[in-house]
Scaffold this motif. Structure first.
Motif, PDB file in Angstrom:
ATOM      1  N   LEU A   1     -40.520 -75.022 -63.317  1.00 12.90           N
ATOM      2  CA  LEU A   1     -41.493 -75.094 -62.225  1.00 12.90           C
ATOM      3  C   LEU A   1     -41.353 -73.836 -61.378  1.00 12.90           C
ATOM      4  CD1 LEU A   1     -43.564 -76.631 -60.527  1.00 12.90           C
ATOM      5  CD2 LEU A   1     -41.691 -77.853 -59.429  1.00 12.90           C
ATOM      6  N   THR A   2     -42.459 -73.128 -61.203  1.00 13.45           N
ATOM      7  CA  THR A   2     -42.402 -71.881 -60.426  1.00 13.45           C
ATOM      8  C   THR A   2     -43.116 -72.088 -59.087  1.00 13.45           C
ATOM      9  OG1 THR A   2     -44.448 -70.980 -61.348  1.00 13.45           O
ATOM     10  CG2 THR A   2     -42.433 -70.533 -62.556  1.00 13.45           C
ATOM     11  N   CYS A   3     -42.778 -71.215 -58.130  1.00 18.22           N
ATOM     12  CA  CYS A   3     -43.331 -71.450 -56.789  1.00 18.22           C
ATOM     13  C   CYS A   3     -44.189 -70.307 -56.254  1.00 18.22           C
ATOM     14  CB  CYS A   3     -42.207 -71.764 -55.807  1.00 18.22           C
ATOM     15  SG  CYS A   3     -40.985 -70.449 -55.646  1.00 18.22           S
ATOM     16  N   VAL A   4     -44.105 -69.114 -56.843  1.00 18.60           N
ATOM     17  CA  VAL A   4     -44.772 -67.974 -56.212  1.00 18.60           C
ATOM     18  C   VAL A   4     -46.294 -68.139 -56.189  1.00 18.60           C
ATOM     19  CG1 VAL A   4     -44.900 -66.481 -58.271  1.00 18.60           C
ATOM     20  CG2 VAL A   4     -44.622 -65.453 -56.047  1.00 18.60           C
ATOM     21  N   ASN A   5     -46.833 -68.858 -57.184  1.00 18.13           N
ATOM     22  CA  ASN A   5     -48.281 -69.078 -57.216  1.00 18.13           C
ATOM     23  C   ASN A   5     -48.653 -70.512 -56.876  1.00 18.13           C
ATOM     24  OD1 ASN A   5     -48.905 -66.412 -57.906  1.00 18.13           O
ATOM     25  ND2 ASN A   5     -48.454 -66.811 -60.054  1.00 18.13           N
ATOM     26  N   ASN A   6     -47.742 -71.246 -56.243  1.00 20.56           N
ATOM     27  CA  ASN A   6     -48.018 -72.633 -55.867  1.00 20.56           C
ATOM     28  C   ASN A   6     -47.820 -72.838 -54.363  1.00 20.56           C
ATOM     29  OD1 ASN A   6     -48.739 -74.013 -58.283  1.00 20.56           O
ATOM     30  ND2 ASN A   6     -46.613 -73.998 -58.963  1.00 20.56           N
ATOM     31  N   SER A   7     -48.702 -73.625 -53.769  1.00 20.67           N
ATOM     32  CA  SER A   7     -48.529 -74.004 -52.366  1.00 20.67           C
ATOM     33  C   SER A   7     -47.655 -75.266 -52.310  1.00 20.67           C
ATOM     34  CB  SER A   7     -49.888 -74.311 -51.742  1.00 20.67           C
ATOM     35  OG  SER A   7     -50.452 -75.419 -52.421  1.00 20.67           O
ATOM     36  N   ARG A   8     -47.296 -75.672 -51.091  1.00 21.20           N
ATOM     37  CA  ARG A   8     -46.526 -76.930 -50.948  1.00 21.20           C
ATOM     38  C   ARG A   8     -47.314 -78.093 -51.537  1.00 21.20           C
ATOM     39  NH1 ARG A   8     -45.342 -74.987 -45.860  1.00 21.20           N
ATOM     40  NH2 ARG A   8     -43.299 -74.024 -45.890  1.00 21.20           N
ATOM     41  N   GLU A   9     -48.623 -78.078 -51.284  1.00 22.85           N
ATOM     42  CA  GLU A   9     -49.473 -79.170 -51.784  1.00 22.85           C
ATOM     43  C   GLU A   9     -49.463 -79.187 -53.321  1.00 22.85           C
ATOM     44  OE1 GLU A   9     -53.408 -78.892 -50.147  1.00 22.85           O
ATOM     45  OE2 GLU A   9     -54.041 -80.664 -51.283  1.00 22.85           O
ATOM     46  N   ASP A  10     -49.537 -77.988 -53.926  1.00 24.49           N
ATOM     47  CA  ASP A  10     -49.483 -77.924 -55.407  1.00 24.49           C
ATOM     48  C   ASP A  10     -48.167 -78.524 -55.902  1.00 24.49           C
ATOM     49  OD1 ASP A  10     -51.888 -76.461 -55.443  1.00 24.49           O
ATOM     50  OD2 ASP A  10     -50.833 -74.529 -55.361  1.00 24.49           O
ATOM     51  N   ILE A  11     -47.068 -78.151 -55.228  1.00 22.39           N
ATOM     52  CA  ILE A  11     -45.745 -78.663 -55.659  1.00 22.39           C
ATOM     53  C   ILE A  11     -45.703 -80.185 -55.501  1.00 22.39           C
ATOM     54  CG2 ILE A  11     -43.235 -78.633 -55.182  1.00 22.39           C
ATOM     55  CD1 ILE A  11     -44.190 -76.053 -56.564  1.00 22.39           C
TER      56      ILE A  11
ATOM     57  N   ASP B   1     -46.378 -70.047 -49.447  1.00 20.78           N
ATOM     58  CA  ASP B   1     -45.460 -71.088 -48.952  1.00 20.78           C
ATOM     59  C   ASP B   1     -44.022 -70.836 -49.412  1.00 20.78           C
ATOM     60  OD1 ASP B   1     -47.437 -72.323 -47.599  1.00 20.78           O
ATOM     61  OD2 ASP B   1     -47.743 -73.955 -49.025  1.00 20.78           O
ATOM     62  N   PHE B   2     -43.868 -70.212 -50.573  1.00 21.72           N
ATOM     63  CA  PHE B   2     -42.522 -69.977 -51.124  1.00 21.72           C
ATOM     64  C   PHE B   2     -42.423 -68.525 -51.597  1.00 21.72           C
ATOM     65  CE2 PHE B   2     -43.807 -74.343 -52.248  1.00 21.72           C
ATOM     66  CZ  PHE B   2     -42.787 -75.091 -51.688  1.00 21.72           C
ATOM     67  N   PHE B   3     -41.316 -67.878 -51.268  1.00 18.83           N
ATOM     68  CA  PHE B   3     -41.113 -66.493 -51.727  1.00 18.83           C
ATOM     69  C   PHE B   3     -39.972 -66.399 -52.744  1.00 18.83           C
ATOM     70  CE2 PHE B   3     -43.254 -66.179 -47.679  1.00 18.83           C
ATOM     71  CZ  PHE B   3     -44.297 -65.308 -47.993  1.00 18.83           C
ATOM     72  N   HIS B   4     -39.038 -67.341 -52.674  1.00 21.34           N
ATOM     73  CA  HIS B   4     -37.881 -67.292 -53.567  1.00 21.34           C
ATOM     74  C   HIS B   4     -37.557 -68.689 -54.096  1.00 21.34           C
ATOM     75  CE1 HIS B   4     -37.038 -63.120 -53.002  1.00 21.34           C
ATOM     76  NE2 HIS B   4     -37.204 -63.275 -51.698  1.00 21.34           N
TER      77      HIS B   4
ATOM     78  N   GLU C   1     -36.055 -71.379 -51.844  1.00 19.90           N
ATOM     79  CA  GLU C   1     -36.941 -72.148 -50.953  1.00 19.90           C
ATOM     80  C   GLU C   1     -37.530 -73.351 -51.691  1.00 19.90           C
ATOM     81  OE1 GLU C   1     -39.694 -69.236 -49.065  1.00 19.90           O
ATOM     82  OE2 GLU C   1     -38.083 -67.850 -49.539  1.00 19.90           O
ATOM     83  N   LEU C   2     -37.875 -73.147 -52.967  1.00 21.02           N
ATOM     84  CA  LEU C   2     -38.382 -74.272 -53.772  1.00 21.02           C
ATOM     85  C   LEU C   2     -37.275 -75.314 -53.953  1.00 21.02           C
ATOM     86  CD1 LEU C   2     -40.498 -75.658 -55.609  1.00 21.02           C
ATOM     87  CD2 LEU C   2     -39.676 -74.212 -57.490  1.00 21.02           C
ATOM     88  N   ILE C   3     -36.059 -74.830 -54.197  1.00 21.14           N
ATOM     89  CA  ILE C   3     -34.939 -75.759 -54.412  1.00 21.14           C
ATOM     90  C   ILE C   3     -34.721 -76.611 -53.152  1.00 21.14           C
ATOM     91  CG2 ILE C   3     -32.429 -75.893 -54.832  1.00 21.14           C
ATOM     92  CD1 ILE C   3     -32.790 -73.249 -56.524  1.00 21.14           C
ATOM     93  N   SER C   4     -34.725 -75.966 -51.985  1.00 18.04           N
ATOM     94  CA  SER C   4     -34.542 -76.724 -50.728  1.00 18.04           C
ATOM     95  C   SER C   4     -35.673 -77.729 -50.544  1.00 18.04           C
ATOM     96  CB  SER C   4     -34.551 -75.787 -49.517  1.00 18.04           C
ATOM     97  OG  SER C   4     -33.487 -74.908 -49.594  1.00 18.04           O
ATOM     98  N   TYR C   5     -36.889 -77.294 -50.859  1.00 15.68           N
ATOM     99  CA  TYR C   5     -38.045 -78.187 -50.680  1.00 15.68           C
ATOM    100  C   TYR C   5     -37.917 -79.413 -51.597  1.00 15.68           C
ATOM    101  CZ  TYR C   5     -42.865 -79.664 -50.001  1.00 15.68           C
ATOM    102  OH  TYR C   5     -43.993 -80.397 -49.682  1.00 15.68           O
ATOM    103  N   LEU C   6     -37.551 -79.153 -52.874  1.00 17.33           N
ATOM    104  CA  LEU C   6     -37.410 -80.270 -53.822  1.00 17.33           C
ATOM    105  C   LEU C   6     -36.297 -81.218 -53.378  1.00 17.33           C
ATOM    106  CD1 LEU C   6     -37.703 -78.405 -57.251  1.00 17.33           C
ATOM    107  CD2 LEU C   6     -39.349 -80.026 -56.317  1.00 17.33           C
TER     108      LEU C   6
END
Ligand code: FAD
Length: 286
Positions: A78-88, A119-122, A125-130
């Motif tokens: 799962l990647t975050c650079v092209n996804n918003s929080r809503e997408d995730i 929403d995410f640059f690294h 940040e995705l890991i913390s959000y998940l």
């Protein structure tokens, strides 16, 4: 599945597949999975929108198939650079619906043609959000024995790796590399930095000269002289090329196992024949 449990007391052997390039043709992955599942890898991971291409839901669909049809643990990239929080959030919903509880959380490849969302640059940040949004999901992440090409330095790359662990990553899978000494030096640095999560070595059997040269130029890996001689000598002899590159990958894996690697992650390129040959050659050492 909690990743520590998987690594308890044995060398993990896992395989990576990618969704068929054309959206809506998920059926064509079945023959690859039929062959790969026969070796019973500890898990099969499936890439997501690799190359910075827009992703569809095929990663989750394939992970559902890996779990339900083959009874093997799936890990959804799962990647975050092209996804918003809503997408995730939407993807978490799809993963829950498919019963997929393991994710490889990544920043993702940048693509000049796609404007990144903000929403995410690294990956951290995705890991913390998940962690906060879906605490039932077990998180893996990527690491780079030869340092990620965007890094300020090798030291900063290791410190950001540690940050990924602190944010909740339980396990790392390495970028491909062709000189095991690079991996051992990297592993030593992770130990000095106090990183405790298991690290799997990512092994890519070479299947073509131009493809691998393109790949290493993108990901910053290097080609040692020993492999370079093989690529040059056999590039116009497909059968000799295939045999020599397979032997190179097997040699790398045997050395890694002898040096107590936590696990081998095989970039299968959806080639069950290659996965079967490699597994057959090393299975008694795992
Ligand atoms: P990050 O961990 O965010 O690191 C990227 C760079 O930023 C590094 O140089 C790092 O040192 C630096 N950095 C990290 N955190 C910070 C911070 N807080 N502040 C400043 N700098 C920071 N790509 C896909 O599109 N789809 C896939 O399915 C996919 N699967 C992959 C599987 C594996 C095993 C690997 C190794 C790579 C995979 N990739 C995939 C490629 C990956 O998305 C790229 O390598 C991407 O450029 C970096 O992703 P990352 O998660 O390592 O990023």
């Amino acid at each position: 599945m909690q990743m520590q449990k998987l690594f308890n007391g044995h060398t993990v052997f896992s395989v990576e597949v990618f969704p068929p390039k054309k959206p809506g043709t998920i059926g064509s992955i079945t023959s690859a999975l039929d062959g790969i599942s026969g070796i019973k890898p500890d898990f099969i991971s499936c890439t997501y929108g690799a190359g910075g291409n827009p992703a569809d839901t095929s990663t989750v669909d394939i992970c559902r198939m890996i779990k339900e049809k083959y009874g093997i643990l799936p890990i959804a990239h799962l990647t975050c650079v092209n996804n918003s929080r809503e997408d995730i959030d939407n993807i978490i919903g799809l993963l829950d619906n498919a019963g997929v509880t393991n994710v490889l959380a990544l920043r993702g490849d940048k693509n000049d043609k796609v404007k990144p969302k903000e929403d995410f640059f690294h990956a951290s940040e995705l890991i913390s959000y998940l962690r906060q949004k879906a605490p039932h999901i077990h998180i893996s992440a990527a690491c780079y024995p030869e340092t990620h090409p965007d890094s300020e330095s090798a030291v900063s790359d290791i410190l950001y790796l540690k940050e990924k662990e602190q944010c909740g990553a339980e396990h790392f899978i390495s970028q491909l590399f062709f000189d095991n000494e690079d991996f051992y030096a990297f592993r030593e640095k992770t130990l000095i930095a106090g990183i405790k999560s298991p690290i799997e070595a990512g092994i890519m059997p070479v299947t073509g000269k131009s493809g691998i040269l393109r790949m290493v130029s993108m990901c910053g890996a290097s080609i040692p002289k020993k492999l370079s001689r093989i690529l040059n000598k056999y590039e116009n002899d497909p059968r000799a090329f295939a045999d020599a590159c397979l032997a190179y990958a097997i040699d790398q894996i045997i050395d890694l196992i002898a040096n107590d690697v936590d696990g081998i992650h095989l970039y299968s390129m959806n080639r069950p024949d290659i996965a079967q040959s490699i597994y057959g050659a090393v299975k008694n050492m795992l």
